[in-house]
Motif scaffolding. Structure first.
Motif, PDB file in Angstrom:
ATOM      1  N   ARG A  52       0.988  -1.110   0.106  1.00 22.51           N
ATOM      2  CA  ARG A  52      -0.105   0.057  -0.612  1.00 22.51           C
ATOM      3  C   ARG A  52       1.017   1.262  -0.294  1.00 22.51           C
ATOM      4  NH1 ARG A  52      -3.073  -3.587   3.572  1.00 22.51           N
ATOM      5  NH2 ARG A  52      -2.132  -2.442   5.634  1.00 22.51           N
ATOM      6  N   GLU A  53       1.961   1.158   0.717  1.00 21.89           N
ATOM      7  CA  GLU A  53       2.677   2.758   0.955  1.00 21.89           C
ATOM      8  C   GLU A  53       3.718   2.186  -0.933  1.00 21.89           C
ATOM      9  OE1 GLU A  53       3.351   4.939   3.231  1.00 21.89           O
ATOM     10  OE2 GLU A  53       2.165   4.027   4.518  1.00 21.89           O
ATOM     11  N   VAL A  54       4.088   1.896  -1.161  1.00 23.31           N
ATOM     12  CA  VAL A  54       4.815   1.709  -2.226  1.00 23.31           C
ATOM     13  C   VAL A  54       3.717   2.314  -3.781  1.00 23.31           C
ATOM     14  CG1 VAL A  54       5.632   0.881  -4.043  1.00 23.31           C
ATOM     15  CG2 VAL A  54       6.396   0.012  -2.008  1.00 23.31           C
ATOM     16  N   ARG A  55       2.872   1.525  -2.968  1.00 25.05           N
ATOM     17  CA  ARG A  55       1.632   2.183  -4.206  1.00 25.05           C
ATOM     18  C   ARG A  55       1.017   3.567  -4.335  1.00 25.05           C
ATOM     19  NH1 ARG A  55      -0.891  -0.730  -7.969  1.00 25.05           N
ATOM     20  NH2 ARG A  55      -0.679  -2.964  -6.760  1.00 25.05           N
ATOM     21  N   GLU A  56       0.694   4.416  -3.034  1.00 31.25           N
ATOM     22  CA  GLU A  56       0.504   5.202  -2.883  1.00 31.25           C
ATOM     23  C   GLU A  56       1.675   6.303  -3.063  1.00 31.25           C
ATOM     24  OE1 GLU A  56      -0.747   8.085   1.225  1.00 31.25           O
ATOM     25  OE2 GLU A  56      -1.107   5.966   0.931  1.00 31.25           O
ATOM     26  N   MET A  57       2.847   6.250  -2.393  1.00 35.62           N
ATOM     27  CA  MET A  57       4.278   6.986  -3.150  1.00 35.62           C
ATOM     28  C   MET A  57       3.672   7.330  -4.706  1.00 35.62           C
ATOM     29  SD  MET A  57       7.744   7.455  -1.555  1.00 35.62           S
ATOM     30  CE  MET A  57       7.162   7.781   0.376  1.00 35.62           C
ATOM     31  N   ILE A  58       4.079   5.786  -5.143  1.00 32.93           N
ATOM     32  CA  ILE A  58       5.215   6.330  -6.327  1.00 32.93           C
ATOM     33  C   ILE A  58       3.554   6.440  -7.245  1.00 32.93           C
ATOM     34  CG2 ILE A  58       4.764   4.941  -8.512  1.00 32.93           C
ATOM     35  CD1 ILE A  58       7.381   3.483  -7.262  1.00 32.93           C
ATOM     36  N   GLY A  59       2.624   6.133  -7.292  1.00 31.35           N
ATOM     37  CA  GLY A  59       1.347   6.847  -7.535  1.00 31.35           C
ATOM     38  C   GLY A  59       0.764   8.687  -7.583  1.00 31.35           C
ATOM     39  N   THR A  60       1.187   9.122  -5.834  1.00 32.48           N
ATOM     40  CA  THR A  60       1.043  10.457  -5.916  1.00 32.48           C
ATOM     41  C   THR A  60       2.286  11.396  -6.704  1.00 32.48           C
ATOM     42  OG1 THR A  60       0.481   9.969  -3.870  1.00 32.48           O
ATOM     43  CG2 THR A  60       1.233  11.856  -3.881  1.00 32.48           C
ATOM     44  N   MET A  61       3.433  10.710  -6.330  1.00 30.76           N
ATOM     45  CA  MET A  61       4.522  11.344  -6.723  1.00 30.76           C
ATOM     46  C   MET A  61       4.971  11.543  -8.498  1.00 30.76           C
ATOM     47  SD  MET A  61       7.103  11.337  -3.420  1.00 30.76           S
ATOM     48  CE  MET A  61       8.332  12.474  -4.589  1.00 30.76           C
ATOM     49  N   THR A  62       3.697  10.256  -8.913  1.00 31.53           N
ATOM     50  CA  THR A  62       4.443  10.252 -10.692  1.00 31.53           C
ATOM     51  C   THR A  62       3.439  10.070 -11.185  1.00 31.53           C
ATOM     52  OG1 THR A  62       5.493   8.168 -10.949  1.00 31.53           O
ATOM     53  CG2 THR A  62       7.099   9.124  -9.810  1.00 31.53           C
ATOM     54  N   ASP A  63       3.161  10.589 -12.399  1.00 32.99           N
ATOM     55  CA  ASP A  63       1.562  10.081 -13.474  1.00 32.99           C
ATOM     56  C   ASP A  63       1.869   8.436 -13.798  1.00 32.99           C
ATOM     57  OD1 ASP A  63       3.667  10.432 -14.762  1.00 32.99           O
ATOM     58  OD2 ASP A  63       2.429  12.077 -15.884  1.00 32.99           O
ATOM     59  N   LEU A  64       2.460   7.775 -13.186  1.00 37.06           N
ATOM     60  CA  LEU A  64       2.805   6.498 -13.774  1.00 37.06           C
ATOM     61  C   LEU A  64       1.523   5.618 -13.213  1.00 37.06           C
ATOM     62  CD1 LEU A  64       6.608   5.603 -12.861  1.00 37.06           C
ATOM     63  CD2 LEU A  64       5.272   6.228 -15.634  1.00 37.06           C
ATOM     64  N   ASN A  65       1.635   4.653 -13.826  1.00 36.87           N
ATOM     65  CA  ASN A  65       0.652   3.701 -12.910  1.00 36.87           C
ATOM     66  C   ASN A  65       1.293   2.494 -12.887  1.00 36.87           C
ATOM     67  OD1 ASN A  65      -2.197   4.702 -14.708  1.00 36.87           O
ATOM     68  ND2 ASN A  65      -1.138   3.592 -16.862  1.00 36.87           N
ATOM     69  N   VAL A  66       1.040   2.316 -11.810  1.00 34.36           N
ATOM     70  CA  VAL A  66       1.720   1.048 -10.475  1.00 34.36           C
ATOM     71  C   VAL A  66       0.685  -0.431 -11.024  1.00 34.36           C
ATOM     72  CG1 VAL A  66       2.475   0.418  -8.580  1.00 34.36           C
ATOM     73  CG2 VAL A  66       2.278   2.678  -8.622  1.00 34.36           C
ATOM     74  N   GLY A  67       1.434  -1.425 -11.915  1.00 31.96           N
ATOM     75  CA  GLY A  67       0.795  -2.621 -11.269  1.00 31.96           C
ATOM     76  C   GLY A  67       1.125  -3.719 -10.580  1.00 31.96           C
ATOM     77  N   ALA A  68       2.069  -4.848 -10.594  1.00 30.16           N
ATOM     78  CA  ALA A  68       2.289  -5.729  -9.028  1.00 30.16           C
ATOM     79  C   ALA A  68       3.642  -4.639  -8.386  1.00 30.16           C
ATOM     80  CB  ALA A  68       2.765  -6.885  -9.989  1.00 30.16           C
ATOM     81  N   ILE A  69       3.449  -4.556  -7.663  1.00 29.01           N
ATOM     82  CA  ILE A  69       4.203  -5.465  -6.292  1.00 29.01           C
ATOM     83  C   ILE A  69       4.245  -6.337  -5.761  1.00 29.01           C
ATOM     84  CG2 ILE A  69       5.253  -3.887  -4.449  1.00 29.01           C
ATOM     85  CD1 ILE A  69       3.210  -1.507  -4.898  1.00 29.01           C
ATOM     86  N   ASN A  70       5.534  -6.870  -6.229  1.00 27.19           N
ATOM     87  CA  ASN A  70       5.643  -8.274  -5.117  1.00 27.19           C
ATOM     88  C   ASN A  70       6.567  -8.142  -4.759  1.00 27.19           C
ATOM     89  OD1 ASN A  70       4.282 -10.175  -7.491  1.00 27.19           O
ATOM     90  ND2 ASN A  70       5.805  -9.078  -9.460  1.00 27.19           N
ATOM     91  N   ILE A  71       6.073  -9.267  -3.466  1.00 24.47           N
ATOM     92  CA  ILE A  71       6.975  -9.300  -2.332  1.00 24.47           C
ATOM     93  C   ILE A  71       7.223 -10.700  -1.845  1.00 24.47           C
ATOM     94  CG2 ILE A  71       6.883  -8.740   0.295  1.00 24.47           C
ATOM     95  CD1 ILE A  71       5.180  -5.435   0.089  1.00 24.47           C
ATOM     96  N   THR A  72       8.611 -10.839  -1.526  1.00 25.98           N
ATOM     97  CA  THR A  72       9.025 -11.868  -0.348  1.00 25.98           C
ATOM     98  C   THR A  72       9.547 -11.845   0.445  1.00 25.98           C
ATOM     99  OG1 THR A  72      10.104 -12.688  -2.683  1.00 25.98           O
ATOM    100  CG2 THR A  72      10.690 -13.813  -0.774  1.00 25.98           C
ATOM    101  N   VAL A  73       9.147 -12.262   1.731  1.00 22.62           N
ATOM    102  CA  VAL A  73       9.840 -12.211   3.026  1.00 22.62           C
ATOM    103  C   VAL A  73      10.498 -12.746   3.159  1.00 22.62           C
ATOM    104  CG1 VAL A  73       9.245 -12.201   5.963  1.00 22.62           C
ATOM    105  CG2 VAL A  73       7.013 -11.242   3.729  1.00 22.62           C
ATOM    106  N   ALA A  74      11.815 -12.183   3.034  1.00 26.07           N
ATOM    107  CA  ALA A  74      13.089 -13.188   2.756  1.00 26.07           C
ATOM    108  C   ALA A  74      13.903 -13.398   3.873  1.00 26.07           C
ATOM    109  CB  ALA A  74      14.074 -12.794   2.282  1.00 26.07           C
TER     110      ALA A  74
END
Length: 114
Positions: free
Chosen positions: A86-108
């Motif tokens: 959620r945080e990544v999608r919000e930040m990139i969406g707010t600061m740029t006009d790029l569309n954010v697709g998948a944010i794939n996370i691995t808990v490593a």
């Protein structure tokens, strides 16, 4: 270094360097309580290593991000990963006009404090 651009407007094209998007992603991650670091940096997130995000790529006109995070032991992993998304999608969406697709996370890993 790759650049990600939006569609051309009447005045030209606006492009975002990959490092800028990685830094924004790292800043968003650092806002989530319980994330101790990102795999690959070997360190807790600091301003110096915010851009050490695993992978950012463009697919179907959307920015997609692959992340490997280290979470503090004892926290709900799924919930923490969803907060990062959620945080990544919000930040990139707010600061740029790029569309954010998948944010794939691995808990490593888990950060186990003694």
């Amino acid at each position: 270094m790759k650049a990600f651009s939006t569609e051309q407007n009447a005045m030209g094209v606006i492009s975002y360097n990959e490092d800028v998007l990685k830094t924004m992603t790292g800043m968003a991650i650092s806002r989530v309580d319980g994330v101790a670091g990102i795999e690959g940096s070997g360190n807790i997130l600091t301003r110096k290593n915010l851009s050490q995000i695993n992978k950012i790529f463009m697919e179907d006109k959307k920015v997609n991000i692959d992340l490997s995070i280290v979470v503090e032991y004892g926290l709900p992993l799924r919930e923490t990963a969803q907060k990062v998304q959620r945080e990544v999608r919000e930040m990139i969406g707010t600061m740029t006009d790029l569309n954010v697709g998948a944010i794939n996370i691995t808990v490593a890993g888990l950060d186990i404090k003694d």
